[in-house]
Write a protein that holds these residues in place. Structure first.
Motif, mmCIF file in Angstrom:
data_model
loop_
_atom_site.group_PDB
_atom_site.id
_atom_site.type_symbol
_atom_site.label_atom_id
_atom_site.label_comp_id
_atom_site.label_asym_id
_atom_site.label_seq_id
_atom_site.Cartn_x
_atom_site.Cartn_y
_atom_site.Cartn_z
ATOM 1 N N ALA A 174 0.524 -1.502 -0.185
ATOM 2 C CA ALA A 174 0.086 -0.026 -0.472
ATOM 3 C C ALA A 174 0.938 1.347 -0.346
ATOM 4 O O ALA A 174 0.690 2.535 -0.679
ATOM 5 C CB ALA A 174 -1.089 -0.004 1.523
ATOM 6 N N ARG A 175 1.610 1.337 0.558
ATOM 7 C CA ARG A 175 2.884 2.619 1.059
ATOM 8 C C ARG A 175 3.378 2.510 -0.309
ATOM 9 O O ARG A 175 3.470 3.593 -0.857
ATOM 10 C CB ARG A 175 4.169 2.294 1.871
ATOM 11 N N GLN A 176 4.340 1.378 -0.882
ATOM 12 C CA GLN A 176 4.639 1.622 -2.467
ATOM 13 C C GLN A 176 3.550 2.164 -3.633
ATOM 14 O O GLN A 176 4.125 3.211 -4.119
ATOM 15 C CB GLN A 176 5.031 0.626 -3.328
ATOM 16 N N ILE A 177 2.526 2.123 -3.586
ATOM 17 C CA ILE A 177 1.157 2.297 -4.550
ATOM 18 C C ILE A 177 0.638 3.122 -4.042
ATOM 19 O O ILE A 177 0.601 4.352 -5.310
ATOM 20 C CB ILE A 177 -0.184 1.634 -4.372
ATOM 21 N N ALA A 178 1.112 4.106 -2.705
ATOM 22 C CA ALA A 178 0.294 5.600 -2.359
ATOM 23 C C ALA A 178 2.042 6.185 -3.417
ATOM 24 O O ALA A 178 1.612 7.394 -3.766
ATOM 25 C CB ALA A 178 0.785 5.529 -1.292
ATOM 26 N N LEU A 179 2.716 5.571 -2.940
ATOM 27 C CA LEU A 179 4.328 7.044 -3.260
ATOM 28 C C LEU A 179 4.177 6.921 -4.963
ATOM 29 O O LEU A 179 4.146 7.681 -5.604
ATOM 30 C CB LEU A 179 5.365 5.787 -3.165
ATOM 31 N N TRP A 180 4.086 5.731 -5.747
ATOM 32 C CA TRP A 180 4.315 5.906 -7.045
ATOM 33 C C TRP A 180 2.793 6.549 -7.683
ATOM 34 O O TRP A 180 2.883 6.684 -9.089
ATOM 35 C CB TRP A 180 4.432 3.935 -7.535
ATOM 36 N N THR A 181 1.608 6.354 -7.371
ATOM 37 C CA THR A 181 0.192 7.001 -6.667
ATOM 38 C C THR A 181 0.210 8.511 -7.605
ATOM 39 O O THR A 181 0.499 9.687 -8.314
ATOM 40 C CB THR A 181 -0.803 6.647 -6.436
ATOM 41 N N ASP A 182 0.995 8.824 -6.067
ATOM 42 C CA ASP A 182 1.528 10.148 -6.033
ATOM 43 C C ASP A 182 2.723 10.593 -6.961
ATOM 44 O O ASP A 182 2.488 12.066 -7.377
ATOM 45 C CB ASP A 182 2.214 10.501 -4.992
ATOM 46 N N ALA A 183 3.755 9.559 -7.381
ATOM 47 C CA ALA A 183 4.036 10.861 -8.098
ATOM 48 C C ALA A 183 3.852 10.293 -9.927
ATOM 49 O O ALA A 183 4.424 11.444 -10.714
ATOM 50 C CB ALA A 183 5.487 9.172 -8.977
ATOM 51 N N LEU A 184 2.539 9.591 -10.348
ATOM 52 C CA LEU A 184 1.819 9.177 -11.116
ATOM 53 C C LEU A 184 1.096 10.964 -10.999
ATOM 54 O O LEU A 184 0.780 11.453 -13.131
ATOM 55 C CB LEU A 184 1.394 8.317 -11.871
ATOM 56 N N THR A 185 1.106 11.875 -10.189
ATOM 57 C CA THR A 185 0.125 13.258 -9.994
ATOM 58 C C THR A 185 0.783 13.844 -10.510
ATOM 59 O O THR A 185 0.586 14.101 -11.238
ATOM 60 C CB THR A 185 -0.887 12.770 -9.375
ATOM 61 N N LYS A 186 1.862 13.612 -9.681
ATOM 62 C CA LYS A 186 2.414 14.743 -9.761
ATOM 63 C C LYS A 186 3.660 14.841 -11.491
ATOM 64 O O LYS A 186 3.106 16.378 -12.060
ATOM 65 C CB LYS A 186 3.557 14.697 -8.388
ATOM 66 N N VAL A 187 3.859 14.125 -11.631
ATOM 67 C CA VAL A 187 4.157 14.031 -13.098
ATOM 68 C C VAL A 187 3.664 14.184 -14.164
ATOM 69 O O VAL A 187 3.568 14.480 -15.233
ATOM 70 C CB VAL A 187 4.960 12.140 -13.849
ATOM 71 N N SER A 188 2.485 13.798 -14.220
ATOM 72 C CA SER A 188 1.159 13.824 -15.024
ATOM 73 C C SER A 188 1.361 15.817 -15.477
ATOM 74 O O SER A 188 0.461 15.678 -16.127
ATOM 75 C CB SER A 188 -0.434 12.733 -15.016
ATOM 76 N N LEU A 189 0.660 16.452 -14.578
ATOM 77 C CA LEU A 189 0.691 17.569 -13.332
ATOM 78 C C LEU A 189 1.612 18.338 -14.551
ATOM 79 O O LEU A 189 2.117 19.748 -14.520
ATOM 80 C CB LEU A 189 0.536 18.256 -12.776
ATOM 81 N N GLY A 190 2.806 18.121 -14.817
ATOM 82 C CA GLY A 190 4.455 18.709 -15.804
ATOM 83 C C GLY A 190 5.396 18.531 -14.776
ATOM 84 O O GLY A 190 6.103 19.378 -15.016
ATOM 85 N N GLN A 191 5.328 18.162 -13.751
ATOM 86 C CA GLN A 191 6.758 18.618 -12.102
ATOM 87 C C GLN A 191 6.969 17.010 -12.354
ATOM 88 O O GLN A 191 6.982 16.117 -12.876
ATOM 89 C CB GLN A 191 5.672 19.050 -10.995
ATOM 90 N N GLU A 192 9.108 18.118 -11.137
ATOM 91 C CA GLU A 192 8.948 16.420 -11.512
ATOM 92 C C GLU A 192 9.012 15.774 -10.239
ATOM 93 O O GLU A 192 8.429 16.504 -9.288
ATOM 94 C CB GLU A 192 10.752 16.696 -11.862
ATOM 95 N N TYR A 193 9.605 14.416 -10.621
ATOM 96 C CA TYR A 193 8.458 14.109 -8.933
ATOM 97 C C TYR A 193 10.431 12.979 -8.345
ATOM 98 O O TYR A 193 10.568 12.256 -9.136
ATOM 99 C CB TYR A 193 7.901 12.813 -8.762
ATOM 100 N N THR A 194 10.034 12.698 -7.101
ATOM 101 C CA THR A 194 12.099 11.890 -6.866
ATOM 102 C C THR A 194 10.811 10.997 -6.232
ATOM 103 O O THR A 194 10.150 11.026 -4.988
ATOM 104 C CB THR A 194 13.144 12.449 -6.143
ATOM 105 N N VAL A 195 10.973 9.519 -6.373
ATOM 106 C CA VAL A 195 10.607 8.266 -5.417
ATOM 107 C C VAL A 195 12.196 7.336 -5.135
ATOM 108 O O VAL A 195 13.344 7.577 -6.332
ATOM 109 C CB VAL A 195 10.169 7.843 -6.688
#
Length: 80
Positions: A10-31
Motif C-alpha cells: 500500500a505504501r509503494q502504491i501510494a508513492l507511485w500514485t503520487d508520482a503519477l499525479t505530480k508528473v502528469s501535471l508537468g512536475q518532476e518527482y523523486t521516488v
C-alpha cells in the motif's frame, strides 16, 4: 513468492500514485534515488500495474494448502 506485506505494498502504491499525479501535471518527482519526469509516465503506469499484480505475504498465507488453479481434463468428468 510475495515480496511485500499489505502495508508495504500500500505504501509503494501510494508513492507511485503520487508520482503519477505530480508528473502528469508537468512536475518532476523523486521516488528514492530516481527523478521522474513527464517522459516517465509509461514507466510509472507499468510499475503501478506490476505492484497491483503482486501477491502479499498475507495473501500467500491465507491461500496456503489450497490450489490456485484447477485444470479440467476432457473425458475425466462425470459420466451420464
Amino acid at each position: 513468492m510475495a515480496v511485500f506485506t499489505r502495508e508495504e505494498k500500500a505504501r509503494q502504491i501510494a508513492l507511485w500514485t503520487d508520482a503519477l499525479t505530480k508528473v502528469s501535471l508537468g512536475q518532476e518527482y523523486t521516488v528514492g534515488s530516481r527523478r521522474l519526469r513527464r517522459a516517465d509516465l509509461p514507466e510509472i503506469r507499468q510499475t503501478l500495474d506490476w505492484l497491483n499484480a503482486q501477491p502479499t505475504v498475507e495473501d500467500e498465507q491465507a491461500g496456503s494448502g489450497l490450489p490456485r488453479f484447477v485444470r479440467l481434463l476432457p473425458g475425466r468428468g462425470r459420466r451420464y
